[in-house]
Every structure is written in structure tokens, then in C-alpha cells.
Design a protein around this motif. Structure first.
Motif, PDB file in Angstrom:
ATOM      1  N   GLU A  84     -38.778 -44.078  -5.136  1.00 10.03           N
ATOM      2  CA  GLU A  84     -38.084 -45.440  -4.238  1.00 10.03           C
ATOM      3  C   GLU A  84     -37.151 -46.721  -5.144  1.00 10.03           C
ATOM      4  O   GLU A  84     -37.078 -47.181  -4.953  1.00 10.03           O
ATOM      5  CB  GLU A  84     -39.619 -46.068  -4.547  1.00 10.03           C
ATOM      6  CG  GLU A  84     -40.266 -46.415  -5.773  1.00 10.03           C
ATOM      7  CD  GLU A  84     -41.628 -45.679  -5.711  1.00 10.03           C
ATOM      8  OE1 GLU A  84     -41.073 -44.118  -5.563  1.00 10.03           O
ATOM      9  OE2 GLU A  84     -42.381 -45.579  -6.683  1.00 10.03           O
ATOM     10  N   ASP A  85     -36.677 -46.395  -6.004  1.00  7.37           N
ATOM     11  CA  ASP A  85     -35.771 -47.245  -7.038  1.00  7.37           C
ATOM     12  C   ASP A  85     -34.440 -46.406  -5.875  1.00  7.37           C
ATOM     13  O   ASP A  85     -33.211 -46.662  -6.275  1.00  7.37           O
ATOM     14  CB  ASP A  85     -35.476 -46.406  -8.288  1.00  7.37           C
ATOM     15  CG  ASP A  85     -36.362 -46.947  -9.263  1.00  7.37           C
ATOM     16  OD1 ASP A  85     -36.759 -46.078  -9.686  1.00  7.37           O
ATOM     17  OD2 ASP A  85     -36.967 -48.445  -8.947  1.00  7.37           O
ATOM     18  N   THR A  86     -34.391 -45.433  -5.128  1.00 10.85           N
ATOM     19  CA  THR A  86     -33.425 -45.024  -4.567  1.00 10.85           C
ATOM     20  C   THR A  86     -32.569 -46.170  -3.444  1.00 10.85           C
ATOM     21  O   THR A  86     -33.668 -46.438  -2.624  1.00 10.85           O
ATOM     22  CB  THR A  86     -33.097 -44.126  -3.329  1.00 10.85           C
ATOM     23  OG1 THR A  86     -33.845 -43.079  -3.861  1.00 10.85           O
ATOM     24  CG2 THR A  86     -32.298 -43.463  -2.071  1.00 10.85           C
ATOM     25  N   ALA A  87     -31.483 -46.624  -4.523  1.00 10.25           N
ATOM     26  CA  ALA A  87     -30.779 -47.541  -2.365  1.00 10.25           C
ATOM     27  C   ALA A  87     -29.191 -47.533  -3.452  1.00 10.25           C
ATOM     28  O   ALA A  87     -28.862 -46.827  -4.485  1.00 10.25           O
ATOM     29  CB  ALA A  87     -31.445 -48.804  -4.137  1.00 10.25           C
ATOM     30  N   VAL A  88     -28.539 -48.914  -3.224  1.00 10.55           N
ATOM     31  CA  VAL A  88     -27.339 -49.597  -3.699  1.00 10.55           C
ATOM     32  C   VAL A  88     -28.063 -50.557  -4.168  1.00 10.55           C
ATOM     33  O   VAL A  88     -28.455 -51.279  -3.522  1.00 10.55           O
ATOM     34  CB  VAL A  88     -27.169 -49.599  -1.707  1.00 10.55           C
ATOM     35  CG1 VAL A  88     -25.045 -49.759  -2.576  1.00 10.55           C
ATOM     36  CG2 VAL A  88     -26.138 -47.829  -0.786  1.00 10.55           C
ATOM     37  N   TYR A  89     -26.943 -50.174  -5.594  1.00  9.85           N
ATOM     38  CA  TYR A  89     -26.914 -51.119  -6.237  1.00  9.85           C
ATOM     39  C   TYR A  89     -25.798 -52.353  -6.821  1.00  9.85           C
ATOM     40  O   TYR A  89     -24.503 -51.180  -6.337  1.00  9.85           O
ATOM     41  CB  TYR A  89     -27.345 -50.934  -8.100  1.00  9.85           C
ATOM     42  CG  TYR A  89     -28.200 -49.819  -7.922  1.00  9.85           C
ATOM     43  CD1 TYR A  89     -29.293 -49.202  -7.549  1.00  9.85           C
ATOM     44  CD2 TYR A  89     -29.977 -50.588  -8.837  1.00  9.85           C
ATOM     45  CE1 TYR A  89     -30.587 -48.379  -7.327  1.00  9.85           C
ATOM     46  CE2 TYR A  89     -30.992 -50.327  -8.815  1.00  9.85           C
ATOM     47  CZ  TYR A  89     -31.393 -49.347  -8.123  1.00  9.85           C
ATOM     48  OH  TYR A  89     -32.604 -48.779  -8.164  1.00  9.85           O
ATOM     49  N   TYR A  90     -26.356 -53.156  -6.503  1.00 12.66           N
ATOM     50  CA  TYR A  90     -24.575 -54.546  -6.270  1.00 12.66           C
ATOM     51  C   TYR A  90     -24.811 -54.639  -7.444  1.00 12.66           C
ATOM     52  O   TYR A  90     -25.942 -55.931  -8.020  1.00 12.66           O
ATOM     53  CB  TYR A  90     -24.555 -55.585  -5.905  1.00 12.66           C
ATOM     54  CG  TYR A  90     -24.615 -54.425  -4.221  1.00 12.66           C
ATOM     55  CD1 TYR A  90     -26.010 -54.215  -3.602  1.00 12.66           C
ATOM     56  CD2 TYR A  90     -23.585 -54.829  -3.584  1.00 12.66           C
ATOM     57  CE1 TYR A  90     -26.095 -53.334  -1.858  1.00 12.66           C
ATOM     58  CE2 TYR A  90     -23.557 -53.567  -2.297  1.00 12.66           C
ATOM     59  CZ  TYR A  90     -24.595 -53.437  -2.365  1.00 12.66           C
ATOM     60  OH  TYR A  90     -24.598 -52.377  -0.515  1.00 12.66           O
ATOM     61  N   CYS A  91     -23.747 -55.182  -8.070  1.00 12.35           N
ATOM     62  CA  CYS A  91     -23.219 -56.294  -9.928  1.00 12.35           C
ATOM     63  C   CYS A  91     -23.302 -57.538  -8.791  1.00 12.35           C
ATOM     64  O   CYS A  91     -22.278 -57.825  -8.111  1.00 12.35           O
ATOM     65  CB  CYS A  91     -22.277 -55.403 -10.673  1.00 12.35           C
ATOM     66  SG  CYS A  91     -21.720 -57.016 -11.974  1.00 12.35           S
ATOM     67  N   ALA A  92     -23.733 -58.772  -9.503  1.00  6.75           N
ATOM     68  CA  ALA A  92     -23.600 -59.783  -9.427  1.00  6.75           C
ATOM     69  C   ALA A  92     -23.569 -61.215 -10.123  1.00  6.75           C
ATOM     70  O   ALA A  92     -23.635 -60.970 -11.767  1.00  6.75           O
ATOM     71  CB  ALA A  92     -24.550 -60.495  -8.097  1.00  6.75           C
ATOM     72  N   ALA A  93     -22.513 -61.839  -9.970  1.00  2.06           N
ATOM     73  CA  ALA A  93     -22.125 -62.814 -11.033  1.00  2.06           C
ATOM     74  C   ALA A  93     -22.215 -64.739 -10.552  1.00  2.06           C
ATOM     75  O   ALA A  93     -21.754 -64.599  -9.246  1.00  2.06           O
ATOM     76  CB  ALA A  93     -20.809 -62.731 -11.753  1.00  2.06           C
ATOM     77  N   SER A  94     -22.564 -65.228 -11.424  1.00  2.00           N
ATOM     78  CA  SER A  94     -22.814 -66.706 -10.775  1.00  2.00           C
ATOM     79  C   SER A  94     -22.639 -67.521 -12.222  1.00  2.00           C
ATOM     80  O   SER A  94     -22.890 -67.600 -13.266  1.00  2.00           O
ATOM     81  CB  SER A  94     -24.644 -67.183 -10.645  1.00  2.00           C
ATOM     82  OG  SER A  94     -25.111 -68.083 -10.726  1.00  2.00           O
TER      83      SER A  94
END
Length: 129
Positions: free
Chosen positions: A89-99
Motif C-alpha cells: 500500500e506504499d506504492t505511489a508516486v512520491y513528491y517533494c514539496a516546499a513551503s
């Protein structure tokens, strides 16, 4: 405008580990709150973990607590996601983000995607069972 580039994704068996990296283009990296999100096929993007400017304060989703660790190295303009005990269930596209938010606490740790101005292109993580 900061540019974010993720790396480290791949295919791993259930129970295995991966380490994702995200490199930022600017030396102002230390002024951003950073986070990891993920999006599985057919699902909405969801929060994984966030980290404050110094790296001393982190928060993560219940689904990954005890398995995933977010960290950063401001000298390398990079944020990392160490993922252990991976599940299908960890299968996914992982994104890095900045705030650019100037406020971060354990009660205000920015789990909503709308709080992040900058995003990477994503890296695919596939966990096979």
C-alpha cells in the motif's frame, strides 16, 4: 523560484527499504519547510511527512509512523525520506514539496498540499508483495 528534483524511487519487495532524496536548486533551501507527499493511482495526493527549517521538528502521517523518517541536510540543499518495512500500500508516486510558511509546530505541521508553493516532478515507488 526553487526547483525540486526527486530521486531514489524504484521497485522493492515488501518488507524492504528505500531512501528517497530531493535536491533543491537554491541556497535559500534552509528557509523552506519541506515535505513528502504521495499519490497512488486513482487516489488523491496524501501527506507523508514534513520537517521544519532546522530539521529538529518533524511530523508524519499515522500510516507511516515508525516506518518512514524524514530528514534534511541544509548544507546539501536536500531533504530525504527513509522508508523501511515497506508495504504494497506504499506504492505511489512520491513528491517533494516546499513551503514558504513561517510557522511550524507539532499542531501546525502543514499536512495540506495547498500550503506548498513548489513541487518536484515525482518519483515512482513500487512495492511488490
Amino acid at each position: 523560484q526553487v526547483q525540486l528534483v526527486e530521486s531514489g524511487g524504484g521497485v522493492v519487495q515488501a518488507g524492504g527499504s528505500l531512501r528517497l532524496s530531493c535536491n533543491a536548486s537554491e541556497n535559500t533551501f534552509r528557509t523552506y519547510i519541506m515535505a513528502w507527499f504521495r499519490q497512488a493511482t486513482g487516489k488523491e495526493r496524501e501527506f507523508v511527512a514534513s520537517i521544519n527549517w532546522s530539521g529538529e521538528n518533524t511530523n508524519s502521517a499515522d500510516s507511516v509512523q515508525g516506518r518512514f523518517t524524514i530528514s534534511r541536510d541544509n548544507t546539501k540543499n536536500s531533504v530525504y525520506l527513509q522508508m523501511n518495512s515497506l508495504k504494497s500500500e506504499d506504492t505511489a508516486v512520491y513528491y517533494c514539496a516546499a513551503s514558504t510558511s513561517t510557522y511550524y509546530t507539532n499542531d501546525h505541521y502543514l499536512p495540506e498540499a495547498r500550503n506548498y508553493e513548489y513541487w518536484g516532478q515525482g518519483t515512482q515507488v513500487t512495492v511488490s508483495s
